[in-house]
Design a protein around this motif. Sequence first.
Motif, PDB file in Angstrom:
ATOM      1  N   GLN A 137      22.714  38.538  36.935  1.00 15.88           N
ATOM      2  CA  GLN A 137      23.384  39.238  35.842  1.00 15.88           C
ATOM      3  C   GLN A 137      24.096  40.493  36.368  1.00 15.88           C
ATOM      4  OE1 GLN A 137      20.701  40.560  32.800  1.00 15.88           O
ATOM      5  NE2 GLN A 137      22.339  41.528  31.653  1.00 15.88           N
ATOM      6  N   GLN A 139      27.262  39.548  38.116  1.00 19.17           N
ATOM      7  CA  GLN A 139      28.330  39.233  37.157  1.00 19.17           C
ATOM      8  C   GLN A 139      28.904  40.505  36.547  1.00 19.17           C
ATOM      9  OE1 GLN A 139      26.769  36.437  34.367  1.00 19.17           O
ATOM     10  NE2 GLN A 139      26.620  34.829  35.908  1.00 19.17           N
ATOM     11  N   GLN A 140      28.016  41.453  36.265  1.00 16.85           N
ATOM     12  CA  GLN A 140      28.481  42.727  35.701  1.00 16.85           C
ATOM     13  C   GLN A 140      29.413  43.436  36.677  1.00 16.85           C
ATOM     14  OE1 GLN A 140      25.241  45.274  34.633  1.00 16.85           O
ATOM     15  NE2 GLN A 140      24.656  44.036  32.880  1.00 16.85           N
ATOM     16  N   THR A 171      31.153  42.172  39.118  1.00 15.39           N
ATOM     17  CA  THR A 171      32.406  41.434  39.248  1.00 15.39           C
ATOM     18  C   THR A 171      33.316  41.718  38.055  1.00 15.39           C
ATOM     19  OG1 THR A 171      31.101  39.715  40.278  1.00 15.39           O
ATOM     20  CG2 THR A 171      33.345  39.143  39.723  1.00 15.39           C
ATOM     21  N   GLN A 190      37.038  43.348  38.062  1.00 14.65           N
ATOM     22  CA  GLN A 190      38.178  42.574  37.567  1.00 14.65           C
ATOM     23  C   GLN A 190      38.856  43.270  36.385  1.00 14.65           C
ATOM     24  OE1 GLN A 190      36.601  38.628  36.964  1.00 14.65           O
ATOM     25  NE2 GLN A 190      36.982  38.088  39.089  1.00 14.65           N
ATOM     26  N   ARG A 191      38.040  43.879  35.528  1.00 15.10           N
ATOM     27  CA  ARG A 191      38.624  44.618  34.396  1.00 15.10           C
ATOM     28  C   ARG A 191      39.479  45.779  34.896  1.00 15.10           C
ATOM     29  NH1 ARG A 191      33.708  44.126  31.549  1.00 15.10           N
ATOM     30  NH2 ARG A 191      33.040  46.184  32.218  1.00 15.10           N
ATOM     31  N   GLN A 197      40.919  46.077  37.772  1.00 17.38           N
ATOM     32  CA  GLN A 197      42.128  45.566  38.447  1.00 17.38           C
ATOM     33  C   GLN A 197      43.254  45.324  37.469  1.00 17.38           C
ATOM     34  OE1 GLN A 197      42.008  41.924  40.634  1.00 17.38           O
ATOM     35  NE2 GLN A 197      40.349  42.676  41.892  1.00 17.38           N
ATOM     36  N   SER A 202      44.950  38.993  45.971  1.00 20.43           N
ATOM     37  CA  SER A 202      44.677  40.001  44.935  1.00 20.43           C
ATOM     38  C   SER A 202      43.176  40.212  44.729  1.00 20.43           C
ATOM     39  CB  SER A 202      45.331  39.588  43.627  1.00 20.43           C
ATOM     40  OG  SER A 202      44.823  38.337  43.234  1.00 20.43           O
ATOM     41  N   GLN A 224      31.873  38.747  44.079  1.00 27.51           N
ATOM     42  CA  GLN A 224      32.541  37.443  44.085  1.00 27.51           C
ATOM     43  C   GLN A 224      34.005  37.512  44.527  1.00 27.51           C
ATOM     44  OE1 GLN A 224      31.686  35.687  40.248  1.00 27.51           O
ATOM     45  NE2 GLN A 224      29.514  36.028  40.481  1.00 27.51           N
TER      46      GLN A 224
END
Lengths: 201, 457
Positions: free
Chosen positions: B36, B39-40, B42, B46-47, B49, B289, B365
């Motif tokens: 978990q 995932q957080q 990552t 990603q947010r 970025q 990216s 990831q």
Amino acid sequence: MQILTALRQAERQPHREDVATARASTVEPKRCLASAAPACVAQFMAELAQVGGQCIAVADRSALMPTIEGLVTNGQSLLSLCHEVAGNRQFQSAPEALHDIDWAVCHAQLGIAESGAILLDDRQCGQRVLPIIAEQLIVVLEQRQIVATMSQAVEFWLQANPELDWGWGSFLVGPSSSHAIDDQWIRGAQGGCSLTVLLLP
Amino acid sequence: MSLVDALGDPPKHQAILNARRRQRQQQHRLQDRWDQWQQQATAVKQRSQMRLSQLLVQLEQRLQQQGVQVHWAKDGVEHNHQVVSLLQRHQCQSLVQGASRLLQECDLAAALTAQNISLSPSDMAGKLRQSGIDTSMNSAQIAQQLQAQRANSTDVTAKPAEPLMPCPVLLTKTLRYQIRQQLLHCEAVIVEAKWAAAEAGALVLCGNEGDQELALGIAPVQIFSLALDSVVANLTEVMALARVYGPNTTGQRWRTYHSIYRRPRPNTQMHLIIVDNGRSQALQHPNLSGLSQCIGCDACDLHCPVVVASTEFPSVHQTAPVSAALRHGMPLPLNLAHDKTQAANSSISGLCTGCGACEVVCPTQVPLLRAMGHWRHQHRFMPSPQWRHGMRLRTLCASPSRLRLAGQWARRLRRWLPNSALTLLFGHWGTSLAMQQPANLSVEQWFAQRQTNKGMS
């Protein structure tokens, strides 16, 4: 601004949309506050011991001074920022003047159960270098100030000071350490050599 | 000691590698919410970025409101130029530097040496390296070297009253004393901000020794360098990254210090240099990216089979191809990277076995295999000297008659040429081989002659 233009172009690239839709925001579930769950206090004490710190439960504020007297040996300098504890050194505004402080005592903003960390900011320390430059650090913490996770600590810290009147803050997870020689963890690098938390009920 | 420090000593390198893996796996077993958290982390990267430009503008505004001077650098050269001009503006002759991958990427040390500005590392491993001591040595050897250096030193305070004991605890104390003396009198310090939180306008440092915090608390001029993809929205998101950073880096659950800086101390100067160095261009590329998700934890290093195999062969690169590539600025477009980096990268991308272990363990990831595939493809078409030799050889071997003629000439030449000439021609390969005298005939000619003889008999 060339850099920002390039970034805005990158944000408009089609492959960026996959990333945006792929990952949903995951929010950490709220967990207990220590005031409601004594297990958090026990966890805090256990974690602190694991990272090389020491936690001493103190009955009340009047017991702070005798406890500290038991730790500090004669001839050592003690700088106290707690009014319950009398030190033998005055606070100096020049940071380098604090280099020969043996013991520093201050209040903590929060304690964190999951890591055994304490949160300090420049309102408790006066000088942001104080918890680092002092050879030994003693922190006074109340049980109700312990939160479950680091993320919660940040949230409480920001909620308590919405105007963000602090310029520096630090999460201290035990005393400083280094593994530069023989790949062995040695406590006492450039920061304090020990961390003692005096836990008030 | 970091894995890179132990490169000179393969058994030690292997021992550290194994120990770190064990520590990391232990953390993995202890934490039931490990997946978990990954995932957080990552999602956080990603947010951020997706709206990096907004976050950077917000960070700049917040920091400027709090009295921090913000500068932008498009590459390492510009970053170094800004550092030098800041030091000259504040009339600083020396600079203390915290351990940093970004400053290494910008090659700050070389730029400061060219300007006669002395640079002292604030961390213990850096201090040992600066004194010319190999940090992969054991404590007895380090004590011996330090003792020898002190005996030759003209500095009275550096001479110990008693001989140094080969004990890690005592040696750490000795180094602590030495570094503290420097840090207490430092005029300027440069550190890498590990992350920045845009909403709070805060720069975050992450470390164990407290050296950077001490220097920042003393120095009147404080310079922070920040890679532009290290900005996230808020401090809660920073903690989500810090949570996966510690276990993957050193096997600690949390690093000892997570220090947050928002404004300079009274009567001091605080500067922030936001470094691009090809990151904005990499973000535009579909295959590259995802690299901006990297938090520099070295988990890929710990699990790369090439690292394990290469400890037996010291001449081969001893960090994971992926990690080495990230460290040497491989995400950069080729026209921006240094020549030496290009040469290193072309061999690094060829070393990767494509097993994907790095991608499995990566806490954020990062799509490393996709990037590595891209680099391989790119370097295949890069005209290196070896590639040119290969093309000439291919032209020569294209027709049987030409090959025959070339073989004849090569055999004749081999008879006349000394071994030293062969070394020049073939380099390291020529030295390692015991070269035989060539046969008079090629295999083809010998076989044809044999067939003729058989027919005659």
